[in-house]
Design an enzyme around this catalytic site. Structure first.
Site, PDB file in Angstrom:
ATOM      1  N   CYS A   2      66.088  15.171 -81.712  1.00  0.00           N
ATOM      2  CA  CYS A   2      66.938  14.060 -82.368  1.00  0.00           C
ATOM      3  C   CYS A   2      66.121  14.361 -83.937  1.00  0.00           C
ATOM      4  O   CYS A   2      65.394  14.762 -84.165  1.00  0.00           O
ATOM      5  CB  CYS A   2      66.075  12.792 -82.081  1.00  0.00           C
ATOM      6  SG  CYS A   2      66.591  12.513 -80.440  1.00  0.00           S
ATOM      7  N   ARG A  27      68.884  19.548 -84.706  1.00  0.00           N
ATOM      8  CA  ARG A  27      67.641  18.754 -83.946  1.00  0.00           C
ATOM      9  C   ARG A  27      68.435  18.193 -82.783  1.00  0.00           C
ATOM     10  O   ARG A  27      67.591  17.798 -81.681  1.00  0.00           O
ATOM     11  CB  ARG A  27      66.807  17.869 -84.701  1.00  0.00           C
ATOM     12  CG  ARG A  27      66.230  18.493 -85.868  1.00  0.00           C
ATOM     13  CD  ARG A  27      65.530  17.640 -86.479  1.00  0.00           C
ATOM     14  NE  ARG A  27      64.195  16.977 -85.909  1.00  0.00           N
ATOM     15  CZ  ARG A  27      63.253  17.508 -85.904  1.00  0.00           C
ATOM     16  NH1 ARG A  27      62.898  18.549 -86.793  1.00  0.00           N
ATOM     17  NH2 ARG A  27      62.096  16.942 -85.358  1.00  0.00           N
ATOM     18  N   TRP A  73      69.516  13.843 -79.390  1.00  0.00           N
ATOM     19  CA  TRP A  73      69.547  14.689 -78.171  1.00  0.00           C
ATOM     20  C   TRP A  73      68.903  13.932 -77.027  1.00  0.00           C
ATOM     21  O   TRP A  73      67.991  13.391 -77.004  1.00  0.00           O
ATOM     22  CB  TRP A  73      68.544  15.932 -78.411  1.00  0.00           C
ATOM     23  CG  TRP A  73      68.570  16.970 -77.186  1.00  0.00           C
ATOM     24  CD1 TRP A  73      69.608  17.902 -76.925  1.00  0.00           C
ATOM     25  CD2 TRP A  73      67.731  16.998 -76.108  1.00  0.00           C
ATOM     26  NE1 TRP A  73      69.245  18.683 -76.013  1.00  0.00           N
ATOM     27  CE2 TRP A  73      68.259  17.975 -75.493  1.00  0.00           C
ATOM     28  CE3 TRP A  73      66.653  16.094 -75.718  1.00  0.00           C
ATOM     29  CZ2 TRP A  73      67.699  18.559 -74.420  1.00  0.00           C
ATOM     30  CZ3 TRP A  73      66.110  16.556 -74.530  1.00  0.00           C
ATOM     31  CH2 TRP A  73      66.406  17.602 -73.911  1.00  0.00           C
ATOM     32  N   ASN A  99      62.642   9.141 -82.702  1.00  0.00           N
ATOM     33  CA  ASN A  99      62.654  10.439 -82.077  1.00  0.00           C
ATOM     34  C   ASN A  99      61.421  10.587 -81.363  1.00  0.00           C
ATOM     35  O   ASN A  99      60.342  10.131 -81.803  1.00  0.00           O
ATOM     36  CB  ASN A  99      62.537  11.321 -83.319  1.00  0.00           C
ATOM     37  CG  ASN A  99      62.474  12.772 -82.907  1.00  0.00           C
ATOM     38  OD1 ASN A  99      62.656  13.110 -81.727  1.00  0.00           O
ATOM     39  ND2 ASN A  99      61.954  13.675 -83.610  1.00  0.00           N
ATOM     40  N   GLY A 100      61.672  11.186 -80.020  1.00  0.00           N
ATOM     41  CA  GLY A 100      60.445  11.253 -79.244  1.00  0.00           C
ATOM     42  C   GLY A 100      60.875  10.374 -77.630  1.00  0.00           C
ATOM     43  O   GLY A 100      61.906   9.929 -77.543  1.00  0.00           O
ATOM     44  N   GLU A 469      64.291  38.857 -73.069  1.00  0.00           N
ATOM     45  CA  GLU A 469      64.781  37.920 -74.024  1.00  0.00           C
ATOM     46  C   GLU A 469      66.478  38.105 -74.180  1.00  0.00           C
ATOM     47  O   GLU A 469      67.069  37.256 -74.600  1.00  0.00           O
ATOM     48  CB  GLU A 469      64.262  38.360 -75.517  1.00  0.00           C
ATOM     49  CG  GLU A 469      64.659  38.137 -76.886  1.00  0.00           C
ATOM     50  CD  GLU A 469      64.938  36.588 -76.934  1.00  0.00           C
ATOM     51  OE1 GLU A 469      64.173  35.779 -76.226  1.00  0.00           O
ATOM     52  OE2 GLU A 469      65.508  36.176 -77.856  1.00  0.00           O
ATOM     53  N   LYS A 473      69.194  35.124 -74.470  1.00  0.00           N
ATOM     54  CA  LYS A 473      70.169  35.028 -75.355  1.00  0.00           C
ATOM     55  C   LYS A 473      71.701  34.647 -74.915  1.00  0.00           C
ATOM     56  O   LYS A 473      72.307  33.815 -75.258  1.00  0.00           O
ATOM     57  CB  LYS A 473      70.057  36.034 -76.317  1.00  0.00           C
ATOM     58  CG  LYS A 473      70.306  35.798 -77.796  1.00  0.00           C
ATOM     59  CD  LYS A 473      69.134  35.427 -78.486  1.00  0.00           C
ATOM     60  CE  LYS A 473      68.245  34.098 -78.084  1.00  0.00           C
ATOM     61  NZ  LYS A 473      67.127  34.015 -78.611  1.00  0.00           N
ATOM     62  N   GLU A 476      72.179  31.353 -73.174  1.00  0.00           N
ATOM     63  CA  GLU A 476      72.004  30.140 -73.972  1.00  0.00           C
ATOM     64  C   GLU A 476      73.408  30.042 -74.857  1.00  0.00           C
ATOM     65  O   GLU A 476      73.983  28.569 -75.121  1.00  0.00           O
ATOM     66  CB  GLU A 476      71.085  30.436 -75.225  1.00  0.00           C
ATOM     67  CG  GLU A 476      70.469  29.458 -75.732  1.00  0.00           C
ATOM     68  CD  GLU A 476      69.473  29.761 -76.977  1.00  0.00           C
ATOM     69  OE1 GLU A 476      69.030  31.126 -77.161  1.00  0.00           O
ATOM     70  OE2 GLU A 476      68.749  28.887 -77.420  1.00  0.00           O
ATOM     71  N   HIS A 492      63.652  45.035 -54.619  1.00  0.00           N
ATOM     72  CA  HIS A 492      62.870  44.026 -53.802  1.00  0.00           C
ATOM     73  C   HIS A 492      63.528  42.336 -53.659  1.00  0.00           C
ATOM     74  O   HIS A 492      62.903  41.643 -53.217  1.00  0.00           O
ATOM     75  CB  HIS A 492      61.364  43.901 -54.495  1.00  0.00           C
ATOM     76  CG  HIS A 492      60.557  44.911 -54.637  1.00  0.00           C
ATOM     77  ND1 HIS A 492      60.227  45.607 -53.657  1.00  0.00           N
ATOM     78  CD2 HIS A 492      60.207  46.046 -55.703  1.00  0.00           C
ATOM     79  CE1 HIS A 492      59.375  46.530 -53.937  1.00  0.00           C
ATOM     80  NE2 HIS A 492      59.557  46.959 -55.348  1.00  0.00           N
ATOM     81  N   LYS A 587      67.651  22.546 -81.508  1.00  0.00           N
ATOM     82  CA  LYS A 587      66.653  23.641 -82.208  1.00  0.00           C
ATOM     83  C   LYS A 587      65.132  23.550 -82.096  1.00  0.00           C
ATOM     84  O   LYS A 587      64.542  24.496 -81.679  1.00  0.00           O
ATOM     85  CB  LYS A 587      66.928  23.880 -83.775  1.00  0.00           C
ATOM     86  CG  LYS A 587      66.358  24.827 -84.188  1.00  0.00           C
ATOM     87  CD  LYS A 587      66.875  26.117 -83.921  1.00  0.00           C
ATOM     88  CE  LYS A 587      66.111  27.491 -84.764  1.00  0.00           C
ATOM     89  NZ  LYS A 587      66.406  28.653 -83.942  1.00  0.00           N
TER      90      LYS A 587
HETATM   91  O1  M6R Z   1      60.150  26.786 -82.144  1.00  0.00           O
HETATM   92  P1  M6R Z   1      59.632  27.484 -81.129  1.00  0.00           P
HETATM   93  O2  M6R Z   1      59.697  29.187 -81.409  1.00  0.00           O
HETATM   94  O3  M6R Z   1      58.553  26.962 -80.426  1.00  0.00           O
HETATM   95  O4  M6R Z   1      60.880  27.192 -79.910  1.00  0.00           O
HETATM   96  C1  M6R Z   1      60.893  27.696 -78.550  1.00  0.00           C
HETATM   97  C2  M6R Z   1      62.113  27.641 -77.785  1.00  0.00           C
HETATM   98  O5  M6R Z   1      62.350  26.412 -77.828  1.00  0.00           O
HETATM   99  C3  M6R Z   1      63.138  28.607 -78.373  1.00  0.00           C
HETATM  100  O6  M6R Z   1      62.626  29.969 -78.594  1.00  0.00           O
HETATM  101  C4  M6R Z   1      64.224  28.654 -77.587  1.00  0.00           C
HETATM  102  O7  M6R Z   1      64.027  29.142 -76.331  1.00  0.00           O
HETATM  103  C5  M6R Z   1      65.375  29.376 -78.522  1.00  0.00           C
HETATM  104  N1  M6R Z   1      66.626  28.389 -78.603  1.00  0.00           N
HETATM  105  C6  M6R Z   1      65.824  30.369 -77.922  1.00  0.00           C
HETATM  106  O8  M6R Z   1      66.820  31.103 -78.600  1.00  0.00           O
END
Ligand code: M6R
Length: 592
Positions: A2, A27, A73, A99-100, A469, A473, A476, A492, A587
């Site tokens: 948010c 956000r 959000w 927000n929260g 990683e 990606k 996501e 396994h 984000k």
């Molecule tokens: O701001 P941060 O690095 O703490 O965020 C952690 C995760 O929320 C962030 O890396 C998330 O996994 C990304 N959207 C991945 O691309």
């Protein structure tokens, strides 16, 4: 999660709020809304969808000099117009954005508001009604303090008062709230980004503080009503940094900025052949008997790299923790542990809560972040900046790379081993630039995987950490289900899923692991699975998909991950997905 904003000043609040919300949309982007003063009323406009839609439903010729805004959000209550912010109290006196998460909202509802008819399913509507309830018996300041004392959870609030429409009230706990001062105008926001157009300096409220904002004055108080003074921070957010330029998406721009980010972090930390990291920090780390690194998502995967190099080269035990898993149960083992947290945003609530836990135990902390003056930077004993500049796309790319590079510098500085640092970085730059210039060659892999529902990324050691990683990606932004695995683990269990519709991409980064990974790929091929190999030129074999310029240091994880960032981007593009704002995500993850 948010974004919120408030404005009082000489310009049209409606325009300022809408353009600020556009900047804060990263956000959260389920729904958005504003409430502004028009003549003697507070008028609210809100709907599901993006800020551009909100803009389209508000008449152009509306003028107002004060208002609040929100981009959501969803946490409590589904995504619909009624649950969108702002929310107003039963008597119409107060309107707020929040927000929260209020953890005890059901309890408060029962205790104070049993006769109120609630319109939405949100926790936020409880807050605004509580304020209307408290104000019956006291002054506004007392009511704000009472509110702070009963709310449990995280809250940044901007509140509009129908009975005093020249001011705004703000309250902050466990989620950021900044107050910006311009020329005859005051703004409040969850991120300094919203201040880019007009605000010269700002202050950051601390937890359990509230403030009363008028056009020319800001008064901040602690929860007991004592006046608090905060140092002003110069607003140095740069417009160019957050412009998309000629790129169709921020994500592509941010991938292609990686070489300049590496150069910037090199220039920050390497000076005349030495690594310039605070010696007292290095000594604390050297003197510790165990290092804990806590982080989430992509930052967690970057943290695994640090574990790998520290244990392999420095022979020091490093435990990497998913921050959220250890908020309640963290027990540091060892006489003298040292804590490192990594967070691009510096505002991830899981990590902030973990740090609070460590502080209660008196542990020493280092924060690695891309965001100056963020909550984590302010909470930790030491901080090191990532120098990647603002990352706007939800999918983290350039920040991941600089997290790995910073860990590399940190390890070299701890070891006092700077011999190869300059050469290693030069080699990395050459290889990453080569990936960027040849990214069209990746299209061939993309064409063959884009229509699949599932995919494995596999590797060993660094190739395995890179695979984790890479899989995140892909999930996501392309919504292809992906898992990162150690190739040896396939047999396994996971190999049970392999058939002709289930592709596997191997990241091969060194000669020792090459033979093992290739033999695991044979096991996949024997079961009709489709395989792709991304590797460095010395290990390239006929039939492999991509040969990269060699990086002969642990930094070799980076070009492989950059290729996977392109794969994710290109798949999402072909599928027509909203690449910078993937579904269900935001984000900055500021809720637990
Ligand atoms: O701001 P941060 O690095 O703490 O965020 C952690 C995760 O929320 C962030 O890396 C998330 O996994 C990304 N959207 C991945 O691309």
């Amino acid at each position: 999660m948010c974004g919120l904003v408030g404005y009082i000043g000489k310009n049209n609040a409606k325009d300022i709020l809408l353009s600020s919300l556009e900047l804060l949309e990263y956000r959260g982007y389920d729904s958005s809304g504003i409430a502004i003063r028009i003549n003697d009323s507070i008028v609210t406009y809100k709907d599901i969808g993006r800020v551009s839609h909100l803009r389209s439903i508000i008449k152009n010729n509306i003028y107002s000099n004060i208002g609040i805004g929100h981009t959501r959000w969803a946490t409590h209550g589904s995504v619909n117009r009624i649950n969108a912010h702002p929310h107003s109290s039963f008597d119409g006196r107060f309107t707020l954005v929040h927000n929260g998460v209020i953890e005890n909202y059901l309890e408060l509802k029962m205790m104070y508001l049993s006769d109120v008819d609630f319109i939405s399913s949100t926790d936020s509507e409880v807050i605004v009604n509580l304020l209307s309830y408290f104000i019956r018996k006291c002054s506004i300041e007392e009511a704000l303090r009472k509110l702070i004392s009963v709310l449990k959870g995280s809250f940044a609030l901007v509140i509009f008062d129908r009975d005093n429409m020249d001011r705004l009230y703000v309250i902050k706990n466990k989620t950021p709230l900044l107050i910006g001062k311009g020329n005859d105008e005051i703004m409040v926001s969850s991120d300094a980004l919203a201040f880019i157009n007009s605000i010269d300096s700002y202050i950051c409220l601390d937890d359990m503080e509230y403030a009363i904002l008028c056009k020319n004055s800001v008064k901040v108080f602690d929860s007991r009503g004592n006046i608090i003074l905060h140092n002003e921070i110069k607003n140095d957010t740069n417009k160019e940094e957050i412009s998309k330029g000629d790129y169709p998406y921020y994500m592509l721009k941010e991938i292609e900025e990686i070489p300049s980010c590496i150069e910037r972090i090199r220039n920050k930390y390497i000076y005349e052949g030495c690594i310039t990291i605070d010696e007292s920090l290095l000594n604390e780390i050297r003197d510790s008997d165990i290092i804990y690194v806590a982080s989430c998502g992509t930052s967690y995967y970057a943290s695994l790299y640090f574990k790998y190099i520290m244990e392999k080269e420095y022979k020091k035990k490093v435990d990497v923790l998913i921050a959220s898993e250890y908020i309640y149960s963290f027990e540091a083992i060892g006489r003298n542990p040292f804590i490192i947290v990594v967070s691009q945003s510096g505002e991830t609530q899981d990590v902030i809560s973990f740090v609070s836990k460590c502080k209660e135990k008196g542990l020493r902390t280092l924060c690695i972040t891309n965001t100056r003056y963020s909550t984590l930077e302010r909470e930790c004993d030491y901080s090191l900046s990532l120098e990647a500049r603002k990352e706007v796309a939800v999918a983290s790319t350039k920040a991941y790379v600089n997290e790995v590079v910073l860990f590399y510098f940190l390890e070299k500085a701890i070891m006092n081993d700077i011999n190869r640092v300059v050469v290693d970085i030069d080699e990395l730059l050459i290889s990453v630039k080569d990936v960027i210039s040849r990214n069209k060659e990746i299209d061939n892999i993309v064409k063959q995987i884009v229509s699949k529902d599932h995919l494995y990324y596999v590797g060993r050691e660094l190739g395995y950490y890179g695979s984790l990683e890479a899989a995140l990606k892909l999930k996501e932004i392309s919504y292809i289900h992906a898992e990162g695995l150690s190739s040896s683990e396939l047999k396994h269990g996971s190999i049970a899923l392999i058939d002709s519709s289930f592709p596997t991409i191997a990241l091969i980064d060194n000669m020792i692991d090459e033979l093992l990974v290739r033999s695991n790929l044979q096991e996949i091929k024997s079961r009709d699975g489709m395989t792709f190999v991304i590797t460095y030129s010395p290990f390239y074999k006929d039939g492999d998909s991509l040969s990269l310029k060699l990086v002969d240091s642990s930094l070799r994880i980076i070009p492989l991950v950059v290729v996977s960032q392109y794969i994710a981007y290109k798949c999402a593009l072909l599928k027509g997905n909203d690449i910078d704002k993937p579904r269900n995500l935001a984000k900055s993850v500021t809720v637990l």
